[in-house]
Motif scaffolding. Structure first.
Motif, PDB file in Angstrom:
ATOM      1  N   ASN A 157      -0.027   9.413  -1.706  1.00  0.00           N
ATOM      2  CA  ASN A 157      -0.082   9.526  -3.172  1.00  0.00           C
ATOM      3  C   ASN A 157      -1.431  10.098  -3.606  1.00  0.00           C
ATOM      4  OD1 ASN A 157      -0.993   6.919  -2.145  1.00  0.00           O
ATOM      5  ND2 ASN A 157      -1.380   6.355  -4.267  1.00  0.00           N
ATOM      6  N   ARG A 165       2.199   0.302  -7.812  1.00  0.00           N
ATOM      7  CA  ARG A 165       2.625  -1.083  -7.608  1.00  0.00           C
ATOM      8  C   ARG A 165       3.267  -1.649  -8.870  1.00  0.00           C
ATOM      9  NH1 ARG A 165      -1.884  -1.709  -3.781  1.00  0.00           N
ATOM     10  NH2 ARG A 165      -3.318  -2.001  -5.524  1.00  0.00           N
ATOM     11  N   GLY A 215       0.819  -1.206   0.000  1.00  0.00           N
ATOM     12  CA  GLY A 215       0.000   0.000   0.000  1.00  0.00           C
ATOM     13  C   GLY A 215       0.850   1.253   0.000  1.00  0.00           C
ATOM     14  N   PHE A 216       0.202   2.377  -0.237  1.00  0.00           N
ATOM     15  CA  PHE A 216       0.888   3.669  -0.295  1.00  0.00           C
ATOM     16  C   PHE A 216       0.081   4.687   0.491  1.00  0.00           C
ATOM     17  CE2 PHE A 216       1.950   1.273  -4.047  1.00  0.00           C
ATOM     18  CZ  PHE A 216       3.312   1.441  -4.172  1.00  0.00           C
ATOM     19  N   SER A 252      -2.499   6.275  -8.727  1.00  0.00           N
ATOM     20  CA  SER A 252      -3.200   5.301  -7.906  1.00  0.00           C
ATOM     21  C   SER A 252      -2.230   4.265  -7.347  1.00  0.00           C
ATOM     22  CB  SER A 252      -4.274   4.592  -8.737  1.00  0.00           C
ATOM     23  OG  SER A 252      -3.673   3.819  -9.774  1.00  0.00           O
ATOM     24  N   ASP A 253      -2.686   3.552  -6.312  1.00  0.00           N
ATOM     25  CA  ASP A 253      -1.874   2.463  -5.763  1.00  0.00           C
ATOM     26  C   ASP A 253      -1.550   1.442  -6.834  1.00  0.00           C
ATOM     27  OD1 ASP A 253      -2.232   3.800  -3.417  1.00  0.00           O
ATOM     28  OD2 ASP A 253      -2.994   2.083  -2.276  1.00  0.00           O
ATOM     29  N   THR A 262       3.877  -0.855   3.567  1.00  0.00           N
ATOM     30  CA  THR A 262       3.293   0.448   3.256  1.00  0.00           C
ATOM     31  C   THR A 262       4.412   1.444   2.985  1.00  0.00           C
ATOM     32  OG1 THR A 262       1.381  -0.003   4.677  1.00  0.00           O
ATOM     33  CG2 THR A 262       1.789   2.292   4.063  1.00  0.00           C
TER      34      THR A 262
END
Length: 793
Positions: free
Chosen positions: A190, A199, A186-187, A194-195, A262
């Motif tokens: 941002n 990724r 996860g982030f 988007s995550d 994360t």
């Protein structure tokens, strides 16, 4: 019986009675003198060695503290399991119990890591004294090896089995546990991306349906540093100059079978370039020529690569002008109000430092010259830190080394530096066996041998063999990337292919060789000059016959019957290629262009000019979630003598328009029983597609796409084999496109649309196409489904 090893001090005693004898009851400590020392219980250690380890001298005054220190020293030697010092009058008795000797070392419960690998890890050795502390360290080392492969839940317990003659067997009982996967990445922080998009940037992936095959779904702390760099490069190349990874927070579950990682990030504002200027702070150097090398444009989104390219061009100009020891300093002024960066390239005088020598270590197979030629700097040249960094990147890009470090240190004087290159080699060859399936080719098998660093010379060698339904092929390719010690890529290729087409009444065979030289002519452009010699044969064409029973024509087209036999072609050619992926400044868009011509007639049976063009563009849109691609290609062949082209030379509709079989469209003999595909002298094709996520977890490697293709294959030199009159000719003398409705070689557009499913698997990227031919001729042969290996743009 196995006993668990207890790490720590074994029993070590100085007798209470002895203490009383030395100290006296209720009296101050008094030193004593021992004229004799007797060692008891030792089998492999003599008395003098024990005294030396205890640091005791005969006849010396020894207090209780001295005896205690001596006992501690004996215990710390690692030779004794127990130590007891007992004063007896003038005699000092040292009673010891030696550690046993290791008889055998074994491993139990290990499946993922084999015994030979674990044996290399442990430091305990057979026929050496057993050490409990060393055994515990070995257990920790084994657990660390399992952790590096993602098994953080692994447990290792060292145990001993007592044997006769003071020997033991050392057994490491291993519980490997499951792979500790990354369940979620996860982030935080941002907003621009988007995550899912972020990724895709990381080298580490979440666990998915292929978790038993994909090794990147395991947590490795050292990989986190790479992922941080990838994120930083991603953001900064898109204008986020202040981006940084603030923290990486990995959390392991209580069962130690999964990680949650994360990334806490700070995006910052997106900057564009403002004013750009060049100033010279070196007397005698004019800034104007350097300004002409600038590639940074006002209003352009900030990109470190653009700045880097400009600096490289300016430094190259300084070298051309014979000006050394000049540095280009980019000076940035932030304007937070309008989010622009004013940039000044300052020419400043650098220190007068020269390269003394370049030392290379760690290469056992790769020759020094392969590494050294990645440097544009040689001994005695002015030292340019940027060029050394670029050389390091080129060494890593070779793919020969798992690690390559390039560092500098002071040489024999402050004005000289030594460049140290330390590399760690990795396997560069592969032997592969596989199977393939295509809707038109059927099931096939292949074998290949590939080596990218042949004999450590940086040469490429490829051998391949494949067989499918009705076809076989063999190819040999050899590449010398640095021919004659220059940036000249020389290649030699040999091939043999034979095909038996299911949708045509003929077979073909091709044998030949090709060779060429490729060299750069611009930053993104390269030119290849080549020679090709080939022998192509058309055979097993069904003869023209009339079935006596049905009175119908059976066999192949008269055109193909007339083209049977062998032809030898000898051709010189060239290809100009332009590819912004080599060093493009826009990370979102890439262009490629290939223009080729081959001139046959240098001997052989064929005199012709073959021309082809391929242009393509790829771009990302919608927050970089969607990839758009477009390609256009075209080609033509013209004979320079009275001979006509043959089907082995002509273009055929094979893969250029999805939704059609190989040879499924183009000129066709409509009168032949099999409606033989004839191929054409000309073709064009346009393809457009979009690739996008399907909402599935990205670790599955599955995405979708839509596409639309259009194109045509047309044109024959003649349609000989049929009766016709003189009115069947065009003004230029060519045969008409339609002769009694028997041959159709007109430029008729075909088109298709479809859906694609992309699946990145451990065996390669697969592509499933579901197509619908929306514009075709009645005799065309479509192909609604196709499975193929997905190729990169």
């Amino acid at each position: 019986m196995a006993d668990r090893i207890r790490v720590g001090r074994a029993r070590a005693l100085v007798s209470g009675l002895a203490m009383a004898a030395v100290l006296g009851t209720g009296a101050p400590a008094v030193a004593a003198v021992y004229t004799q020392v007797r060692l008891e219980g030792a089998q492999n250690v003599d008395a003098d060695t024990a005294l030396s380890l205890a640091n005791i001298r005969r006849g010396a005054d020894l207090s209780a503290g001295d005896l205690n220190d001596a006992q501690q020293r004996l215990q710390a030697s690692g030779l004794f399991e127990a130590v007891e010092i007992v004063p007896q009058g003038k005699t000092l008795v040292i009673r010891v119990s030696e550690y046993p000797t290791i008889n055998d070392i074994s491993f139990e419960g290990n499946r993922k890591l084999k015994d030979d690998k674990l044996t290399q890890i442990v430091q305990s050795k057979t026929r050496r004294v057993f050490s409990p502390s060393q055994a515990e360290q070995d257990a920790q080392a084994i657990a660390a090896a399992y952790a590096s492969s993602g098994r953080y839940a692994a447990r290792v317990d060292p145990r001993v089995i007592r044997r006769a003659n003071n020997r033991v067997d050392l057994v490491f009982e291993i519980r490997e546990g499951d792979v500790t996967e990354i369940e979620r990445i996860g982030f935080a922080g941002n907003k621009a991306f988007s995550d899912r998009r972020l990724r895709n940037v990381l080298a580490t992936k979440q666990a998915g349906i292929l978790r038993n095959l994909i090794s990147r779904d395991t947590f490795a702390p050292e990989r986190t540093q790479l992922d941080e760099k990838l994120l930083t490069d991603f953001y900064r190349s898109r204008g986020y100059a202040d981006f940084r990874v603030q923290a990486v927070a990995p959390e392991v579950t209580r069962e130690r079978d999964a990680f949650y990682v994360t990334y806490n990030i700070y995006e910052g504002p997106r900057f564009t370039f403002g004013r750009v200027n060049v100033v010279s702070e070196v007397p005698g150097i004019d800034a104007a020529p350097f300004l002409a090398q600038n590639r940074v444009k006002s209003g352009q989104v900030y990109s470190p690569q653009t700045v880097e390219t400009t600096i490289q061009r300016m430094e190259a100009l300084a070298i051309q002008q014979g000006v050394n020891f000049v540095n280009i300093e980019p000076r940035v002024t932030r304007n937070l109000r309008n989010q622009t960066l004013d940039l000044t390239f300052a020419l400043v005088r650098g220190p007068r430092v020269f390269v003394e020598r370049i030392d290379i270590e760690g290469n056992t197979t790769t020759l020094d010259e392969v590494i050294r030629r990645q440097f544009n700097t040689v001994e005695g040249d002015p030292f340019n830190p940027r060029e050394i960094r670029n050389s390091a990147e080129r060494i890593r890009a070779l793919g020969y080394f798992s690690d390559a470090q390039v560092e500098t240190r002071e040489g024999s004087s402050p004005q000289k530096v030594i460049v140290d290159v330390n590399v760690e080699e990795q396997p560069t060859g592969s032997l592969g066996f596989g199977a393939s399936y295509g809707a038109s080719a059927g099931l096939g098998f292949n074998a290949s041998l590939s080596e990218t660093n042949f004999l450590g010379r940086g040469q490429g060698l490829n051998l391949g063999f494949s067989t499918a339904s009705g076809s076989q092929s063999f190819n040999f390719d050899f590449t010398e990337p640095y021919f004659l010690g220059r940036d000249l890529r020389a290649r030699l290729g040999l091939w043999y292919t034979t095909s038996d087409y299911d949708n045509a009444k003929f077979n073909t065979r091709s044998t030949g060789l090709s060779t060429g030289l490729q060299f750069p002519i611009s930053r993104n452009g390269r030119l290849e000059l080549r020679y090709r010699l080939a022998k192509d044969k058309l055979f097993d064409v069904d003869p023209i016959e009339i079935d006596p029973e049905s009175a119908e024509w059976v066999g192949s087209s008269p055109i193909l019957v007339g083209e049977q036999g062998e032809r030898v072609s000898s051709a010189l050619g060239y290809t100009y290629s332009y590819d912004t992926r080599i060093g493009g400044l826009n990370p979102l868009t890439a262009y490629k262009l290939n223009f080729s011509q081959d001139f046959a007639g240098l001997g052989g049976d064929v005199k012709s000019v073959t021309t082809s063009l391929l242009a393509g563009v790829e771009s990302r849109a919608w927050r970089e979630e969607v990839t758009l691609r477009a390609e256009f290609e075209a080609g033509g062949i013209e004979h320079l003598d009275d001979e006509s082209t043959r089907i082995t030379e002509r273009f055929r509709g094979s893969g250029r328009i999805r939704g059609f079989e190989s040879n499924g469209y183009g000129p066709r003999d409509l009168n032949a029983p099999n409606e033989d595909a004839l191929g054409g002298n000309y073709f064009w094709a346009a393809r457009a597609e979009a690739q996008f996520p399907l909402g599935l977890p990205e670790e599955y490697g599955i995405s979708g796409g839509i596409f639309a293709d259009a194109g045509s294959v047309w044109g024959l030199d003649n349609t000989a084999g049929y009766d016709r009159d003189a009115n069947d000719r065009n003004d230029d003398g060519r045969e008409t496109e339609h002769v009694d409705g028997k041959v159709d070689d007109g430029m008729k557009v075909r088109a298709s649309v479809g859906l694609s499913l992309f699946w990145t698997t451990p065996v390669g990227p697969l592509r499933f196409n579901f197509s619908k031919a929306v514009k075709k001729e009645d005799y065309d042969r479509d192909q609604p489904f196709d499975l193929s290996i997905s190729t990169k743009f």
